[in-house]
Design a protein around this motif. Structure first.
Motif, PDB file in Angstrom:
ATOM      1  N   ALA A 128      -0.652   1.800  -1.775  1.00 37.23           N
ATOM      2  CA  ALA A 128      -0.177   0.425  -1.939  1.00 37.23           C
ATOM      3  C   ALA A 128      -0.800  -0.484  -0.890  1.00 37.23           C
ATOM      4  O   ALA A 128      -1.229  -1.606  -1.191  1.00 37.23           O
ATOM      5  N   ALA A 129      -0.872  -0.013   0.366  1.00 38.36           N
ATOM      6  CA  ALA A 129      -1.493  -0.812   1.423  1.00 38.36           C
ATOM      7  C   ALA A 129      -2.963  -1.067   1.124  1.00 38.36           C
ATOM      8  O   ALA A 129      -3.476  -2.178   1.330  1.00 38.36           O
ATOM      9  N   ARG A 130      -3.634  -0.055   0.631  1.00 37.84           N
ATOM     10  CA  ARG A 130      -5.053  -0.202   0.276  1.00 37.84           C
ATOM     11  C   ARG A 130      -5.226  -1.188  -0.871  1.00 37.84           C
ATOM     12  O   ARG A 130      -6.124  -2.038  -0.854  1.00 37.84           O
ATOM     13  N   SER A 131      -4.346  -1.121  -1.874  1.00 34.68           N
ATOM     14  CA  SER A 131      -4.433  -2.026  -3.012  1.00 34.68           C
ATOM     15  C   SER A 131      -4.143  -3.471  -2.601  1.00 34.68           C
ATOM     16  O   SER A 131      -4.823  -4.401  -3.050  1.00 34.68           O
ATOM     17  N   ILE A 132      -3.140  -3.663  -1.746  1.00 38.06           N
ATOM     18  CA  ILE A 132      -2.831  -5.018  -1.283  1.00 38.06           C
ATOM     19  C   ILE A 132      -4.021  -5.592  -0.524  1.00 38.06           C
ATOM     20  O   ILE A 132      -4.374  -6.775  -0.675  1.00 38.06           O
ATOM     21  N   THR A 133      -4.659  -4.757   0.313  1.00 38.18           N
ATOM     22  CA  THR A 133      -5.837  -5.214   1.049  1.00 38.18           C
ATOM     23  C   THR A 133      -6.945  -5.623   0.091  1.00 38.18           C
ATOM     24  O   THR A 133      -7.620  -6.648   0.302  1.00 38.18           O
TER      25      THR A 133
END
Length: 502
Positions: free
Chosen positions: A268-273
């Motif tokens: 999720a953190a990677r996708s938000i970035t």
């Protein structure tokens, strides 16, 4: 390949110019008012194209002024030489043919013909010099990848924003009102730097010599400003090094610090970035606020009442938002090997990828729905708005979770321009996009049906729409994440092979 490209460009340019020549020759025998409307409108668009296309999309500036910075050529001489060199090329040849053709349109009296002859020189000079200026601006200001991505995104937003204008133009009865519309456009454009040079001989042919000279003065002044701007730009570029992207100093791990320390949280953190920094996602998100405008304009022209139109934007934005991740795996490109090598759970991958859309979509539903209900004028529709919008959002994300794992298709590679969409073989890509787009609407039909009953039969049905929308949407999201996760776990090697090939 360069020779082939030049030959193809020359064929296209000469073909387009030939059509323009035929049109301007035909206008010679048309009424003065009609010829004015067509020539000024078309001419203004041509000049606008020469100014905006290099700035919006950028070009390879072979004769960049900075390449001559060590030769000691005086600025004025260099600026003049580079401007004259721009006359060698397909665009300059095409506009020269068009400029000569418009002379024949105004050979109705000596004064109009003289202004058309002078105008032909001004048209070529304005278009070529304007393109020279914007090409150098693009080469200088768009040297970094971030600048190119931002400019491309703005250009796409402007292009998409013209969709309502296209819809309005499509509704015009051109047989009855077309001439009136063209006259209105030409009347405004004729007093702008874009259309003044095309309008001057038309005013002379209409018996308005004072107006003709005034518009000729506007065209000369605009060309003079272009020259002064070009000379100043050359002087600036000769002593200014090429822009370089500044390195940013990041503190901490960003979204990786904020999300849970689990596989789903890391993804999720990677996708938000990605959503915050990747221009490809920005391009997809442009359609989210713009699409409802197109729907509203089209339906308003069709006669749909204004209060009913207020019910459309929120569900439409949820639909496009949920659809934006239907090819999310392809966006990863070869970085998908991280997921395969770490043997991450498929459902964790699917769950992490829907988090950015949920972070945007949930506030959109709960903030936008009350606004839409207030514009509609009846707060009783609020449960239906929340139910239908939530169902479309959640069900769409569920279907996208399955589609992106099972049917990925070639997409823009990381770092490439969002406009460089690779070709997909056959009709598979179109079918996949259509399936993922309309599936959410089909699944949301019960909530839509209850909402319709609430509007036309009994307001008590609005609560049924809310309950049905939330239950169906949540069920579709959970099922889509688990089903898509199972597909992702099973097809990991195939997905990696797909990204390597594409």
């Amino acid at each position: 390949m360069q020779v082939i490209g030049i030959a193809i460009g020359l064929a296209y340019g000469l073909g387009t110019a030939a059509l323009a020549v035929i049109g301007f020759l035909a206008l010679r025998f048309a009424d003065v008012a009609f010829a004015t409307s067509v020539s000024v409108t078309v001419g203004s668009l041509i000049v606008l194209g020469f100014l905006l296309v290099p700035l919006a999309f950028g070009t390879d500036d072979t004769l960049d002024p900075r390449a001559f910075s060590l030769l000691g050529v005086p600025t004025t001489r260099l600026a003049a030489g580079l401007a004259l060199s721009a006359l060698i090329g397909v665009p300059a040849l095409a506009i020269a043919i068009v400029a000569v053709a418009q002379i024949f349109t105004w050979t109705r009296d000596p004064f109009a013909a003289f202004l058309a002859l002078v105008g032909a020189v001004l048209i070529v000079a304005t278009c070529v010099l304007g393109a020279r200026v914007t090409t150098s601006v693009a080469a200088f200001l768009l040297a970094t990848r971030r600048a190119r991505e931002a400019t491309g995104l703005i250009a796409l937003l402007v292009i998409v924003s013209f969709s309502p204008v296209v819809v309005l133009l499509a509704t015009v009865d051109w047989a009855r009102d077309g001439l009136r519309v063209l006259r209105s456009v030409a009347a405004v454009a004729g007093w702008t730097p874009l259309g003044a040079v095309w309008s001057a001989p038309a005013e002379a042919a209409a018996g308005e010599p004072v107006l003709a000279l005034a518009k000729l003065a506007i065209a000369l002044a605009f060309l003079g400003l272009l020259w002064l701007g070009w000379r100043a730009l050359v002087a600036w570029m000769l002593v200014t090094p090429q822009r370089e992207s500044r390195k940013r100093a990041y503190v901490g791990l960003g979204w990786f610090d904020r999300m849970p320390g689990t596989p789903a949280g890391a993804i999720a953190a990677r996708s938000i970035t990605y959503w915050l920094r990747d221009a490809r996602y920005h391009t997809s998100l442009v359609a989210v606020p713009v699409a409802p405008i197109v729907f509203v304009v089209a339906l308003s022209v069709a006669g749909v009442p204004g209060n009913v139109l207020a019910l459309i934007p929120v569900p439409a934005m949820c639909l496009f938002l949920s659809w934006s991740i239907h090819n999310d795996v392809a966006y990863d490109n070869t970085a998908i090997w991280l997921h395969v090598a770490s043997n991450v759970s498929g459902w964790a991958d699917r769950l992490g990828r829907v988090v950015p859309a949920l972070l945007i979509g949930v506030p959109l539903v709960f903030i936008g729905s009350p606004i839409a209900a207030a514009l509609y004028g009846d707060w009783a529709v609020l449960p239906s708005l929340i139910g239908v919008s939530s169902c479309i959002l959640l069900a769409g994300l569920g279907f996208s979770s399955v589609i992106s794992a099972r049917f990925p298709y070639p997409s823009v590679r990381p770092g490439d321009s969002p406009f460089n969409q690779p070709q997909a073989s056959g009709t598979a890509a179109g079918l996949i996009q259509s399936l993922s787009f309309f599936a959410a609407i089909i699944v949301s039909m019960p909530a839509l049906a209850f909402a319709a009953l609430g509007l036309f039969v009994n307001p008590a049905w609005h609560l049924g729409s809310l309950v049905a929308g939330l239950l169906i949407g949540l069920a579709a999201l959970v099922l889509g994440i688990h089903w898509g996760g199972a597909i992702f776990s099973r097809r990991g090697p195939e997905l990696l092979a797909f990204t390597l090939k594409n």
